[in-house]
Design an enzyme around this catalytic site. Structure first.
Site, mmCIF file in Angstrom:
data_model
loop_
_atom_site.group_PDB
_atom_site.id
_atom_site.type_symbol
_atom_site.label_atom_id
_atom_site.label_comp_id
_atom_site.label_asym_id
_atom_site.label_seq_id
_atom_site.Cartn_x
_atom_site.Cartn_y
_atom_site.Cartn_z
ATOM 1 N N ASP A 16 -36.047 -54.803 -23.678
ATOM 2 C CA ASP A 16 -35.053 -54.406 -24.847
ATOM 3 C C ASP A 16 -33.648 -53.925 -24.137
ATOM 4 O O ASP A 16 -32.706 -54.711 -24.594
ATOM 5 C CB ASP A 16 -35.270 -53.248 -25.650
ATOM 6 C CG ASP A 16 -36.697 -53.453 -26.462
ATOM 7 O OD1 ASP A 16 -36.645 -54.763 -26.935
ATOM 8 O OD2 ASP A 16 -37.540 -52.437 -26.825
ATOM 9 N N ARG A 33 -35.700 -37.879 -26.731
ATOM 10 C CA ARG A 33 -34.348 -38.576 -27.346
ATOM 11 C C ARG A 33 -33.195 -37.837 -27.542
ATOM 12 O O ARG A 33 -32.140 -38.189 -27.116
ATOM 13 C CB ARG A 33 -34.713 -39.400 -28.525
ATOM 14 C CG ARG A 33 -35.957 -40.789 -28.581
ATOM 15 C CD ARG A 33 -35.572 -41.541 -27.473
ATOM 16 N NE ARG A 33 -36.528 -42.685 -27.190
ATOM 17 C CZ ARG A 33 -37.197 -42.888 -26.131
ATOM 18 N NH1 ARG A 33 -36.956 -42.149 -25.047
ATOM 19 N NH2 ARG A 33 -37.874 -44.237 -26.326
ATOM 20 N N ASP A 42 -36.543 -44.618 -32.919
ATOM 21 C CA ASP A 42 -35.721 -44.235 -31.837
ATOM 22 C C ASP A 42 -34.299 -44.380 -32.242
ATOM 23 O O ASP A 42 -33.427 -43.709 -31.841
ATOM 24 C CB ASP A 42 -36.122 -44.967 -30.624
ATOM 25 C CG ASP A 42 -37.256 -44.186 -29.910
ATOM 26 O OD1 ASP A 42 -37.509 -42.801 -30.317
ATOM 27 O OD2 ASP A 42 -37.781 -44.708 -28.897
ATOM 28 N N SER A 47 -45.298 -52.751 -25.077
ATOM 29 C CA SER A 47 -44.119 -51.862 -25.115
ATOM 30 C C SER A 47 -44.513 -50.461 -24.708
ATOM 31 O O SER A 47 -45.373 -49.979 -25.477
ATOM 32 C CB SER A 47 -43.434 -51.997 -26.474
ATOM 33 O OG SER A 47 -42.096 -51.088 -26.299
#
Length: 405
Positions: A15, A95, A124, A174
Site C-alpha cells: 500500500d 495509530r 485505519d 496483508s
C-alpha cells in the site's frame, strides 16, 4: 520534483509503496517517508533502502516502542482493552501514536500535507484522519489508495507497472504488527469458513509440550514481573509472547464489525495481550467491589470502542481514563496461570487488597457467617418479585370461550 513536501506514513509494504509513486506522479510532490517502530521487528534498513529506491527525498525512522508501551498499551491493560470482547486493539492503539509522530515530522520538514496508505474499507483511515486533524485541523491529508479506489489486485498491477518490488507475503496476505499483537488479512482468510493455515502465524506455535505455570505480578494495574522476576512492561510482553505463544495461546479469529459498516473476518495473534488481560480481569475480580466491577465493565467497553473507532483524542477517552486510573490503585497482587495446548486458565490469585475473606466464604466450622441472617435478606430481596407473581396469579382472566358478545 516541486517544492511541495508530503510526509507519508511508510511501512514498506504494498500500500505505502504504491502511495510513494502516486504522490510523486499525480500530486507532483516531494515525498518524505517516515516509519514508526512500535515493535513490529521489521528490517528497517531494508525499508530505508526501499524508500530511497522509490525516489523519496528523505526517510525518517523513529523508535517509539517504549512510548507505545508506556503511554498506550499500559492504558489498554488497565481498561481490559478488547473490542467486541475479543480483539486486544493492537493496531488501533498504535495509530494515534504513529499519527502524532508523522505530524511532528511534517512540522519539522515544513510539509504542506501528510499521507497514509489506508483503504476506504478499513478502520485505519478513520484513526489516522481523525488523529491528524485533531493535532492540526488545517493539515491536508492524502490517502492515495482511497482516492483511486484501488483493490489489492489493482495495487499489484500498479506496482508491477511502476517497478515496485513485491515479495511473497505481500502477494498473499496483508499484515500489521507491533509489540502488542499481529493482524493478518486477505487471501484465504477472506473466506470465513476456511481455517487459517498454520504458516501465517509467527508468535503462536502450539508445540504440544507439557503444561507450564506462570505467575504474573501486578502493581496498580500494570504487570511488573513474571515468574518471580521483576521486569519492565516491554520485557513482560516479550517474555509472554514467547512463553504463551509456544503453548498455542493467543489466536483470535472472529467476525468483526468495522467502523465503516461492514463485517469482516479478522485473524490476530497476541499471546502476551491475551494472557495479561485475562490475568488483569481476574485480579480486579478479587480486589474491586461488585459495584465497581459492574460499572467498570461499561467503562471498559466504551473505552475499547472509542480506541477501535479512532477516537483516542476525544475528551471522553481521557475522562474514562481518569475513572479507570482511580480503580487501579488497589489492583496489586499476583495471578497464577496454567498453559497447555492452547488453553489458558487462571488457577490462583492473591493480593494484599483482596476482598475475599476465608472466614466468611468457608463452609467449615470456623465460619463467622451467621446463616440466620439470610432468611430476612431473601424476603426483602425478593419481595417485589413475589408480590408481582401473586398479583399475576390472582388476576381474573377469561378464556376466549367466555368472552361475551
Amino acid at each position: 520534483m516541486s517544492n511541495k513536501k508530503v510526509v507519508l506514513a511508510f511501512s514498506g509494504g504494498l500500500d505505502t509503496s504504491v502511495c510513494v509513486k502516486y504522490l510523486q506522479s499525480k500530486h507532483n510532490m516531494d515525498v518524505i517517508t517516515a516509519t514508526i517502530d512500535c515493535g513490529q521487528e521489521d528490517d528497517f534498513d531494508e525499508i530505508r533502502k526501499k524508500s530511497k529506491n522509490l525516489g523519496a527525498i528523505r526517510h525518517v525512522n523513529i523508535d517509539a516502542k517504549k512510548e507505545f508501551v508506556e503511554r498506550y498499551v499500559n492504558r489498554s491493560i488497565k481498561a481490559n482493552g478488547l473490542y467486541q470482547g475479543k480483539y486486544p486493539l493492537a493496531t488501533a492503539l498504535a495509530r494515534p501514536l504513529i499519527a502524532d509522530k508523522i505530524m511532528k515530522v511534517a512540522t519539522q520538514e515544513n510539509a504542506i500535507a501528510v499521507a497514509h496508505g489506508c483503504t476506504g474499507k478499513g478502520n485505519d483511515q478513520v484513526r489516522f484522519d481523525i488523529a491528524m486533524s485533531s493535532i492540526d485541523p488545517g493539515i491536508k491529508i492524502i490517502a492515495p489508495i482511497r482516492e483511486l479506489n484501488l483493490t489489492r489486485d489493482l495495487e499489484m498491477k500498479y506496482a508491477k507497472k511502476n517497478n515496485i518490488p513485491l515479495n511473497e507475503e505481500i502477494k498473499e496476505y496483508s499484515t500489521d504488527a507491533n509489540v502488542w499483537g499481529r493482524a493478518i488479512e486477505a487471501g484465504i482468510l477472506e473466506d470465513p469458513w476456511a481455517e487459517p493455515p498454520e504458516e501465517i502465524f509467527m508468535l503462536v506455535k502450539n508445540k504440544n509440550i507439557p503444561a507450564e505455570y506462570l505467575e504474573l505480578e501486578f502493581e496498580n494495574g500494570i504487570p511488573i514481573g513474571v515468574d518471580n522476576r521483576k521486569m519492565s512492561l516491554t520485557d513482560v510482553i516479550t517474555y509472554l509472547n514467547i512463553k504463551a505463544g509456544k503453548h498455542g495461546i493467543g489466536v483470535i479469529d472472529h467476525i468483526e464489525d468495522r467502523v465503516v459498516g461492514i463485517k469482516t473476518r479478522e485473524v490476530y495473534e497476541a499471546p502476551a495481550a491475551h494472557t495479561i488481560i485475562v490475568a488483569h480481569k481476574d485480579l480486579e475480580q478479587l480486589v474491586l467491589t461488585k459495584h465497581e466491577l459492574r460499572f467498570k465493565q461499561i467503562v471498559d467497553d466504551q473505552w475499547s470502542w472509542m480506541v477501535y473507532s479512532g477516537l483516542w483524542f476525544d475528551p471522553l477517552r481521557e475522562d474514562l481514563d481518569r475513572f479507570i486510573d482511580a480503580t487501579q490503585n488497589r489492583v496489586t497482587g499476583k495471578v497464577k496461570m496454567k498453559l497447555q495446548n492452547g488453553s489458558l486458565k487462571v488457577v490462583g490469585r492473591k493480593s494484599k487488597n483482596s476482598l475475599y475473606r476465608h472466614t466468611l466464604a468457608t463452609y467449615a466450622s470456623d465460619s463467622i457467617f451467621d446463616q440466620n441472617l439470610a432468611k430476612g435478606f431473601i424476603e426483602l430481596w425478593g419481595m417485589e418479585t413475589v408480590i408481582a407473581n401473586r398479583l399475576s396469579k390472582n388476576s381474573p382472566t377469561k378464556s376466549k370461550g367466555e368472552m361475551k358478545e
